[in-house]
Design an enzyme around this catalytic site. Structure first.
Site, short mmCIF file in Angstrom:
data_model
loop_
_atom_site.label_atom_id
_atom_site.label_comp_id
_atom_site.label_asym_id
_atom_site.label_seq_id
_atom_site.Cartn_x
_atom_site.Cartn_y
_atom_site.Cartn_z
N THR A 1 0.84 -1.25 -0.08
CA THR A 1 0.02 0.13 -0.04
C THR A 1 0.77 1.30 -0.11
OG1 THR A 1 -1.46 1.26 1.46
CG2 THR A 1 0.00 -0.19 2.37
N TYR B 1 -1.78 -0.97 10.10
CA TYR B 1 -1.83 -1.48 8.74
C TYR B 1 -0.72 -1.24 7.84
CZ TYR B 1 -3.66 -2.03 3.85
OH TYR B 1 -4.13 -2.26 2.53
#
Ligand code: NAD
Length: 328
Positions: A131, A157
């Site tokens: 990401t 995350y």
């Protein structure tokens, strides 16, 4: 006319971790009809059987409901494949504030188990879904390329993805794996189970009179459609030769534009036919702890290689909204 197969004849048996999720199920929709032998491995913690039921019973498709943390089961399941497309992870970014161990387990440990299973079974090639959030505040006010650093994550995350990238990279160098790592912008389309578009639509269905925009209302991110994401990964995989000297490559993946959150609200309202909804901006700097309001990544590296998203971020948002509303 014959449509080119996504991975040409380079691979035959493909293992998709997280295969019942949003991106994974769309990947199956491409790979299974094209005749690849595909195994989807998912514990259904966020994935849904209805996303993949169209493939169940096909001779070239196997679904295994199991956990990435069950390494013995994972090793049995992955044996004999020639490509791993590793998508399984905790994607409940907001919820992981309450349970940060999920990013350690379902992302880092899951990825460790994945590469260790590959090592034990002699499987070399892995595609990984990372990401743009790994850049943390570096990408808040300027678009960053793959070599930006130091990487200082501001969410569990992002920390989980950095840890996962690190294990993939070291297994490539130590054990002869080859890794293609893609740091996505926001991937959108039908079957989303979270994210701003999903959230706006669900809240407007409950209360069409008011739409609360969390955070400061200045959020802007790079949005691109799930099929473009899959195509971009396949392009990077097929067109980047990796060897012992350079066994691992990282690409940012997305569009070269961003969409502000207020524009998303406007598109959702237009597509839902709502004209009198009051928009309220919460006014806090971040929508939740670990939120990254602005994510800007450059996609020049994958563009130079020859792949570019066809749609702008705004165009992708409108299509995804229409798909979520069942309009296309
Ligand atoms: N959607 C995006 O915008 C986006 C952006 C950047 C990166 N990614 C990454 O792409 C991947 C796929 O994302 P998605 O949007 O399809 O999310 P998703 O939640 O729909 O898919 C993840 C899948 O992994 C499964 N899973 C989670 N933990 C597991 C475990 N321990 N064992 C087995 N299965 C497990 C879930 O059930 C789910 O089906 C994820 O790794 C995500 O972090 C997504």
């Amino acid at each position: 006319m014959t449509v080119a197969r996504l991975l040409k004849d380079r691979y035959r048996k493909i293992f998709v971790s997280g295969g019942a999720g949003f991106i994974g199920s769309h990947l199956l929709d491409i790979l299974v009809p094209q005749g690849y032998e595909v195994t989807a491995y998912d514990n259904l913690s966020n994935g849904k059987i209805e996303f993949i039921e169209q493939h169940i019973g096909k001779p070239n498709f196997t679904f295994i409901r199991a956990d990435m943390l069950d390494r013995k089961r994972l090793i049995e399941a992955v044996r004999g494949h020639d490509l791993v497309w590793h998508l399984a992870a905790n994607t409940d970014i907001i919820g992981s504030h309450e349970r940060p161990e999920r990013d350690l387990r379902d992302c880092v440990e899951a990825t460790f188990n994945m590469v260790e299973a590959m090592r034990q079974c002699g499987i070399r090639d892995i595609v990984f879904s990372s990401t743009g959030a790994v850049y943390g505040s570096l990408c808040e006010d300027r678009a960053v390329s793959e070599d930006a650093g130091p990487l200082c994550p501001i969410s569990g995350y992002a920390a989980g993805k950095i840890g996962s990238e690190a294990f993939i990279c070291c297994y490539c160098h130590m054990y002869g794996l080859r890794g293609w790592i893609f740091r996505f912008g926001n991937v959108i389309g039908a079957r989303m189970t979270h994210g701003v578009i999903y959230d706006f639509i669900h809240r407007l269905r409950e209360n069409p009179d008011e739409l609360l925009i969390k955070g400061d209302g200045r959020q802007e991110k790079n949005y691109f459609l799930v099929e473009e994401c899959i195509e971009g990964m396949a392009f990077g995989l097929l067109n980047t030769e990796l060897d012992d000297q350079k066994p691992c490559e990282i690409f940012n993946l997305g569009t070269d534009s961003v969409t502000p959150v207020t524009k998303i609200a406007q598109i959702v309202l237009e597509e839902m036919g709502l004209k009198n909804t009051r928009i309220v901006i919460e006014g806090t700097p971040r929508a939740w702890p670990g939120d990254q309001p602005r994510v800007h990544i450059t996609v020049e590296k994958i563009n130079r290689l020859g792949w570019k998203a066809r749609l702008s971020s705004d165009e992708a948002v409108r299509i995804a909204v229409r798909r979520m509303l069942g309009k296309e």
